[in-house]
Design a protein around this motif. Structure first.
Motif, PDB file in Angstrom:
ATOM      1  N   PRO A   1      71.131  22.155  52.688  1.00 55.80           N
ATOM      2  CA  PRO A   1      69.714  21.642  52.213  1.00 55.80           C
ATOM      3  C   PRO A   1      69.730  21.698  50.652  1.00 55.80           C
ATOM      4  CG  PRO A   1      69.710  23.469  53.939  1.00 55.80           C
ATOM      5  CD  PRO A   1      71.340  23.221  53.459  1.00 55.80           C
ATOM      6  N   GLY A   2      68.828  20.687  50.309  1.00 53.63           N
ATOM      7  CA  GLY A   2      68.719  20.293  48.863  1.00 53.63           C
ATOM      8  C   GLY A   2      69.554  19.474  48.041  1.00 53.63           C
ATOM      9  N   ASP A   3      70.840  19.215  48.779  1.00 53.96           N
ATOM     10  CA  ASP A   3      71.821  18.420  48.263  1.00 53.96           C
ATOM     11  C   ASP A   3      71.195  16.950  48.515  1.00 53.96           C
ATOM     12  OD1 ASP A   3      73.361  20.520  47.849  1.00 53.96           O
ATOM     13  OD2 ASP A   3      74.729  19.955  49.452  1.00 53.96           O
ATOM     14  N   PHE A   4      70.340  16.475  49.201  1.00 48.72           N
ATOM     15  CA  PHE A   4      69.932  15.041  49.275  1.00 48.72           C
ATOM     16  C   PHE A   4      68.807  14.932  48.339  1.00 48.72           C
ATOM     17  CE2 PHE A   4      72.623  15.641  53.070  1.00 48.72           C
ATOM     18  CZ  PHE A   4      73.697  14.499  52.562  1.00 48.72           C
ATOM     19  N   ALA A   5      68.337  15.839  47.353  1.00 45.84           N
ATOM     20  CA  ALA A   5      67.244  15.942  46.609  1.00 45.84           C
ATOM     21  C   ALA A   5      65.923  15.925  47.271  1.00 45.84           C
ATOM     22  CB  ALA A   5      67.103  14.798  45.571  1.00 45.84           C
ATOM     23  N   GLU A   6      66.158  16.634  48.616  1.00 48.41           N
ATOM     24  CA  GLU A   6      64.767  16.853  49.266  1.00 48.41           C
ATOM     25  C   GLU A   6      64.162  18.198  48.937  1.00 48.41           C
ATOM     26  OE1 GLU A   6      67.763  19.112  51.950  1.00 48.41           O
ATOM     27  OE2 GLU A   6      67.788  17.330  50.591  1.00 48.41           O
ATOM     28  N   ASN A   7      62.643  18.280  48.949  1.00 44.87           N
ATOM     29  CA  ASN A   7      62.003  19.533  48.422  1.00 44.87           C
ATOM     30  C   ASN A   7      61.987  20.411  49.506  1.00 44.87           C
ATOM     31  OD1 ASN A   7      60.107  17.437  46.644  1.00 44.87           O
ATOM     32  ND2 ASN A   7      61.171  19.243  45.636  1.00 44.87           N
ATOM     33  N   LEU A   8      61.654  19.991  50.876  1.00 46.81           N
ATOM     34  CA  LEU A   8      61.579  20.873  51.991  1.00 46.81           C
ATOM     35  C   LEU A   8      62.523  20.286  52.838  1.00 46.81           C
ATOM     36  CD1 LEU A   8      57.699  21.089  52.235  1.00 46.81           C
ATOM     37  CD2 LEU A   8      59.360  22.708  50.963  1.00 46.81           C
ATOM     38  N   THR A   9      63.422  21.023  53.492  1.00 47.86           N
ATOM     39  CA  THR A   9      64.346  20.838  54.654  1.00 47.86           C
ATOM     40  C   THR A   9      63.761  21.254  56.071  1.00 47.86           C
ATOM     41  OG1 THR A   9      66.096  20.918  53.017  1.00 47.86           O
ATOM     42  CG2 THR A   9      66.715  21.037  55.370  1.00 47.86           C
ATOM     43  N   ILE A  10      63.489  20.557  56.850  1.00 47.95           N
ATOM     44  CA  ILE A  10      62.671  21.026  58.209  1.00 47.95           C
ATOM     45  C   ILE A  10      63.529  20.884  59.208  1.00 47.95           C
ATOM     46  CG2 ILE A  10      60.538  20.513  59.440  1.00 47.95           C
ATOM     47  CD1 ILE A  10      59.823  21.224  56.447  1.00 47.95           C
ATOM     48  N   HIS A  11      63.184  21.912  60.259  1.00 48.81           N
ATOM     49  CA  HIS A  11      63.910  21.937  61.627  1.00 48.81           C
ATOM     50  C   HIS A  11      62.833  21.498  62.606  1.00 48.81           C
ATOM     51  CE1 HIS A  11      66.384  23.001  64.799  1.00 48.81           C
ATOM     52  NE2 HIS A  11      65.566  24.073  65.334  1.00 48.81           N
ATOM     53  N   GLY A  12      63.155  21.009  63.515  1.00 47.26           N
ATOM     54  CA  GLY A  12      62.572  20.563  64.777  1.00 47.26           C
ATOM     55  C   GLY A  12      61.702  19.436  64.938  1.00 47.26           C
TER      56      GLY A  12
ATOM     57  N   SER B   1      63.223  23.701  48.019  1.00 49.32           N
ATOM     58  CA  SER B   1      64.417  23.375  46.975  1.00 49.32           C
ATOM     59  C   SER B   1      63.760  22.575  45.716  1.00 49.32           C
ATOM     60  CB  SER B   1      65.513  22.335  47.390  1.00 49.32           C
ATOM     61  OG  SER B   1      65.975  22.883  48.458  1.00 49.32           O
ATOM     62  N   ILE B   2      64.078  22.682  44.466  1.00 47.34           N
ATOM     63  CA  ILE B   2      63.324  22.033  43.323  1.00 47.34           C
ATOM     64  C   ILE B   2      64.413  21.908  42.640  1.00 47.34           C
ATOM     65  CG2 ILE B   2      61.268  23.376  43.551  1.00 47.34           C
ATOM     66  CD1 ILE B   2      61.941  25.209  41.395  1.00 47.34           C
ATOM     67  N   SER B   3      64.445  20.689  41.503  1.00 47.59           N
ATOM     68  CA  SER B   3      65.302  20.568  40.389  1.00 47.59           C
ATOM     69  C   SER B   3      64.528  20.167  39.118  1.00 47.59           C
ATOM     70  CB  SER B   3      66.174  19.494  40.947  1.00 47.59           C
ATOM     71  OG  SER B   3      65.484  18.188  41.135  1.00 47.59           O
ATOM     72  N   GLU B   4      65.002  20.308  38.068  1.00 46.92           N
ATOM     73  CA  GLU B   4      64.295  20.090  36.636  1.00 46.92           C
ATOM     74  C   GLU B   4      64.486  18.531  36.337  1.00 46.92           C
ATOM     75  OE1 GLU B   4      65.912  22.329  33.520  1.00 46.92           O
ATOM     76  OE2 GLU B   4      65.453  24.359  34.620  1.00 46.92           O
ATOM     77  N   LYS B   5      65.489  17.914  37.063  1.00 46.13           N
ATOM     78  CA  LYS B   5      65.514  16.599  36.727  1.00 46.13           C
ATOM     79  C   LYS B   5      65.804  15.980  37.961  1.00 46.13           C
ATOM     80  CE  LYS B   5      68.583  17.116  32.694  1.00 46.13           C
ATOM     81  NZ  LYS B   5      70.031  16.971  32.279  1.00 46.13           N
TER      82      LYS B   5
ATOM     83  N   LEU C   1      55.506  20.408  43.987  1.00 46.08           N
ATOM     84  CA  LEU C   1      55.848  21.685  43.780  1.00 46.08           C
ATOM     85  C   LEU C   1      56.391  21.946  42.562  1.00 46.08           C
ATOM     86  CD1 LEU C   1      56.845  20.760  46.870  1.00 46.08           C
ATOM     87  CD2 LEU C   1      58.872  22.174  46.641  1.00 46.08           C
ATOM     88  N   GLU C   2      55.512  23.344  42.205  1.00 49.51           N
ATOM     89  CA  GLU C   2      55.677  23.690  40.660  1.00 49.51           C
ATOM     90  C   GLU C   2      57.171  23.808  40.283  1.00 49.51           C
ATOM     91  OE1 GLU C   2      53.514  27.105  40.075  1.00 49.51           O
ATOM     92  OE2 GLU C   2      51.656  25.892  39.567  1.00 49.51           O
ATOM     93  N   GLY C   3      57.643  23.098  39.112  1.00 51.10           N
ATOM     94  CA  GLY C   3      58.975  23.350  38.688  1.00 51.10           C
ATOM     95  C   GLY C   3      59.951  22.408  39.245  1.00 51.10           C
ATOM     96  N   ASP C   4      59.324  21.245  39.838  1.00 48.16           N
ATOM     97  CA  ASP C   4      60.206  20.190  40.142  1.00 48.16           C
ATOM     98  C   ASP C   4      59.962  19.015  39.663  1.00 48.16           C
ATOM     99  OD1 ASP C   4      61.930  19.138  42.551  1.00 48.16           O
ATOM    100  OD2 ASP C   4      60.443  17.777  42.848  1.00 48.16           O
TER     101      ASP C   4
ATOM    102  N   GLY D   1      66.841  12.864  40.665  1.00 50.61           N
ATOM    103  CA  GLY D   1      68.390  12.148  40.986  1.00 50.61           C
ATOM    104  C   GLY D   1      69.338  13.184  41.130  1.00 50.61           C
ATOM    105  N   GLU D   2      69.285  14.387  41.140  1.00 47.48           N
ATOM    106  CA  GLU D   2      70.210  15.531  41.266  1.00 47.48           C
ATOM    107  C   GLU D   2      69.799  16.605  42.501  1.00 47.48           C
ATOM    108  OE1 GLU D   2      70.184  17.327  37.606  1.00 47.48           O
ATOM    109  OE2 GLU D   2      68.619  18.966  38.159  1.00 47.48           O
ATOM    110  N   ARG D   3      71.170  17.058  42.886  1.00 46.14           N
ATOM    111  CA  ARG D   3      70.742  18.288  43.988  1.00 46.14           C
ATOM    112  C   ARG D   3      69.892  19.106  43.592  1.00 46.14           C
ATOM    113  NH1 ARG D   3      76.844  19.138  46.497  1.00 46.14           N
ATOM    114  NH2 ARG D   3      77.443  17.009  46.848  1.00 46.14           N
ATOM    115  N   LYS D   4      69.189  19.709  44.698  1.00 42.33           N
ATOM    116  CA  LYS D   4      68.270  20.492  44.250  1.00 42.33           C
ATOM    117  C   LYS D   4      68.540  21.945  44.497  1.00 42.33           C
ATOM    118  CE  LYS D   4      64.214  17.438  44.636  1.00 42.33           C
ATOM    119  NZ  LYS D   4      63.779  17.441  43.237  1.00 42.33           N
ATOM    120  N   LYS D   5      68.103  22.949  43.867  1.00 48.14           N
ATOM    121  CA  LYS D   5      68.684  24.415  44.037  1.00 48.14           C
ATOM    122  C   LYS D   5      67.602  24.860  45.104  1.00 48.14           C
ATOM    123  CE  LYS D   5      68.202  28.622  41.529  1.00 48.14           C
ATOM    124  NZ  LYS D   5      67.750  29.133  40.150  1.00 48.14           N
ATOM    125  N   ASN D   6      68.109  25.663  45.908  1.00 47.87           N
ATOM    126  CA  ASN D   6      67.189  26.260  46.863  1.00 47.87           C
ATOM    127  C   ASN D   6      66.436  27.695  46.172  1.00 47.87           C
ATOM    128  OD1 ASN D   6      67.979  24.666  48.992  1.00 47.87           O
ATOM    129  ND2 ASN D   6      69.689  25.947  49.413  1.00 47.87           N
TER     130      ASN D   6
END
Length: 145
Positions: A66-77, A9-13, A32-35, A15-20
């Protein structure tokens, strides 16, 4: 210890939710490019959060993904917050990161808190510096070194 990437996930700004996104190029010593957080000038180039943390918020009745907490990578396990600073993560075939911070201090409630109703990132999220760049996409294996 192994896990896998659930979402990228990335975002342009900040403090906001990120887009997958389907995949992203991770630049060495940058992020991450574009983040919005990618700058190479600090130790929090990439943010990671476990899907298990997102699921915990869902069980409390929040409609989050995933991405709603402004994380770039959502990981399992992998219990990310238990990894010591300096731990290396190998993601996919190319990318290598080093854990640089566990959690963060939120001095005021950000947009994520107001949009999601709570935020697990300050307690359970981690940050990393990029040691070796490359492409990252969902389903990539994550290996704790």
């Amino acid at each position: 210890m192994k896990g896998k990437v659930i979402a990228v996930s990335i975002s342009e700004k900040k403090g906001e939710r990120k887009k997958n996104v389907d995949k992203v190029f991770v630049k060495e010593n940058f992020g991450l490019e574009g983040d919005a957080h990618a700058s190479g000038k600090w130790h929090r180039q990439v943010s990671l959060l476990a899907i298990e943390s997102v699921d915990k918020m869902r069980k409390l009745g929040l409609n989050v993904n995933p991405g709603d907490f402004a994380e770039n990578l959502t990981i399992h396990g992998i219990e990310l917050a238990s990894l010591p600073i300096g731990t290396r993560l190998i993601i996919g075939n190319e990318v290598e990161m080093e854990v640089s911070q566990i959690g963060k201090v939120c001095h005021e409630r950000c947009n994520i808190y107001y949009q999601a109703g709570d935020c697990v990132m300050p307690k359970e999220g981690i940050f990393a510096k990029v040691l070796k760049g490359g492409w990252v996409k969902p389903d990539d294996e994550v290996v704790v070194k």
